[in-house]
Motif scaffolding. Structure first.
Motif, PDB file in Angstrom:
ATOM      1  N   THR A 170     -11.260  10.027   2.867  1.00  0.00           N
ATOM      2  CA  THR A 170     -10.661   9.182   3.050  1.00  0.00           C
ATOM      3  C   THR A 170     -10.827   7.557   3.013  1.00  0.00           C
ATOM      4  O   THR A 170      -9.490   6.762   3.027  1.00  0.00           O
ATOM      5  N   HIS A 171     -11.629   7.082   1.552  1.00  0.00           N
ATOM      6  CA  HIS A 171     -11.794   5.914   1.109  1.00  0.00           C
ATOM      7  C   HIS A 171     -10.247   5.500  -0.094  1.00  0.00           C
ATOM      8  O   HIS A 171      -9.356   4.828   0.412  1.00  0.00           O
ATOM      9  N   GLU A 228      -7.112   7.114   0.275  1.00  0.00           N
ATOM     10  CA  GLU A 228      -5.924   7.321   1.712  1.00  0.00           C
ATOM     11  C   GLU A 228      -5.824   5.614   1.726  1.00  0.00           C
ATOM     12  O   GLU A 228      -5.249   4.931   1.919  1.00  0.00           O
ATOM     13  N   ALA A 229      -7.314   5.025   2.106  1.00  0.00           N
ATOM     14  CA  ALA A 229      -6.794   3.539   3.099  1.00  0.00           C
ATOM     15  C   ALA A 229      -6.898   2.661   1.594  1.00  0.00           C
ATOM     16  O   ALA A 229      -6.100   1.856   2.027  1.00  0.00           O
ATOM     17  N   GLY A 277     -13.490   0.617  10.046  1.00  0.00           N
ATOM     18  CA  GLY A 277     -14.785   1.901   9.798  1.00  0.00           C
ATOM     19  C   GLY A 277     -16.041   1.851   9.870  1.00  0.00           C
ATOM     20  O   GLY A 277     -16.199   0.308  10.218  1.00  0.00           O
ATOM     21  N   CYS A 330      -5.410   2.514   8.849  1.00  0.00           N
ATOM     22  CA  CYS A 330      -6.345   3.401   8.070  1.00  0.00           C
ATOM     23  C   CYS A 330      -7.610   3.348   8.471  1.00  0.00           C
ATOM     24  O   CYS A 330      -7.998   1.785   9.313  1.00  0.00           O
ATOM     25  N   GLU A 331      -8.660   4.642   9.263  1.00  0.00           N
ATOM     26  CA  GLU A 331      -9.640   4.242   9.025  1.00  0.00           C
ATOM     27  C   GLU A 331     -10.658   5.250   8.156  1.00  0.00           C
ATOM     28  O   GLU A 331     -10.595   6.536   8.166  1.00  0.00           O
ATOM     29  N   LEU A 332     -12.009   4.153   7.709  1.00  0.00           N
ATOM     30  CA  LEU A 332     -12.772   5.093   7.215  1.00  0.00           C
ATOM     31  C   LEU A 332     -13.578   6.356   7.188  1.00  0.00           C
ATOM     32  O   LEU A 332     -14.507   5.835   8.912  1.00  0.00           O
ATOM     33  N   ALA A 333     -13.480   7.606   7.202  1.00  0.00           N
ATOM     34  CA  ALA A 333     -14.535   8.014   7.795  1.00  0.00           C
ATOM     35  C   ALA A 333     -15.662   8.451   6.954  1.00  0.00           C
ATOM     36  O   ALA A 333     -16.402   7.832   5.930  1.00  0.00           O
TER      37      ALA A 333
END
Length: 271
Positions: free
Chosen positions: A27-28, A30-31, A50, A187-190
């Motif tokens: 996810t990082h 992707e962000a 996030g 976008c969202e950090l998981a």
């Protein structure tokens, strides 16, 4: 203390946002790609959200370091608890400009002239606002109005809002629908998965000069993930305290019980 004992060149689990320690989980990664794409393609508004401690600020520093200084000028706002005038003045100051104006309209006119001049010289300007969930409605509206500044071909300002999950709820408010409609990249950090956590810990230790010692046991890693819920800032805190516990025992292995002691220390601080 444990730094020299284990041969680290620097402390591996500091909580400062040093870009070289950034571990790119899926996810990082992707962000970061979304940020680069949004800015390079001049998409206008970008939002990254996030949980607290998920690495938004570190990601932001990495993103800024990756931007080509020959093309991009940047303004990073890290204290968003300001009014409209203070926000406009802060942006100008971050861009290296001086101003004596106090009226928001005069500040916008000055900013427009500056942005147009830089665009004509082939520059792109990126505004990043960290902790954007703390922006007041009035300042969010002012930021939206800044996004209206444009030539026939492009926006004068690329805007990145970074914040906690509450930012999503704020942007859903009906009075912010005009701003929401302008967000083209989101976008969202998981949190880290157990798999990512192991790679994250190894990455940070390797970056700090790890020579193969110490090592975390499987059960230690499981307990770290269970307590931290995959939040990097909490992981850093636990690993730092667990390393200290192992150092006191003069051990090259961080065990479940070292992590257990670290958790007890963290809980004392949060009571």
């Amino acid at each position: 203390m444990y730094q020299s004992f284990y041969g680290f060149t620097e402390m591996p689990f500091n909580i400062t946002p040093d870009p070289k320690f950034l571990y790119l989980s899926p996810t990082h990664q992707e962000a970061l790609q979304h940020l680069k794409y949004g800015v390079e393609q001049r998409k206008g508004f970008i939002v990254v959200v996030g949980e607290v401690g998920c690495g938004k600020t570190t990601l932001c520093r990495c993103f800024l370091n990756d931007l080509d200084p020959a093309r991009f000028d940047t303004a990073l706002i890290v204290n968003p608890r300001v009014n409209e005038t203070q926000m406009l003045r802060a942006i100008l100051q971050e861009l290296g400009e001086t101003t004596h104006a106090d009226d928001p309209n005069d500040l916008v006119l000055q900013m427009t002239r500056i942005l147009l001049d830089r665009i004509e010289r082939g520059r792109d300007i990126v505004l990043i606002i960290d902790e954007a969930q703390n922006l007041s409605f009035e300042v969010l509206e002012q930021v939206r109005l800044l996004s209206n500044l444009e030539t026939d071909k492009q926006k004068l300002l690329q805007i990145v809002l970074m914040g906690q999950p509450e930012l999503k709820d704020i942007l859903k408010r009906d009075e912010l629908r005009q701003l929401r409609q302008r967000i083209l990249v989101h976008c969202e950090l998981a949190p880290l998965t157990p798999y990512d956590l192991a790679h994250y810990v190894n990455h940070r230790m390797t970056t700090a000069g790890w020579n193969g010692r110490p090592t975390f046991t499987k059960w230690a890693m499981r307990l770290i993930h269970r307590f931290s819920r995959g939040i990097p800032r909490v992981v850093n805190n636990l690993c730092d305290k667990a390393l200290l516990s192992a150092y006191i025992r003069e051990s090259d292995e961080i065990t479940y019980w070292d992590v257990h002691r670290a958790i007890k220390d963290v809980k004392k601080l949060t009571r």
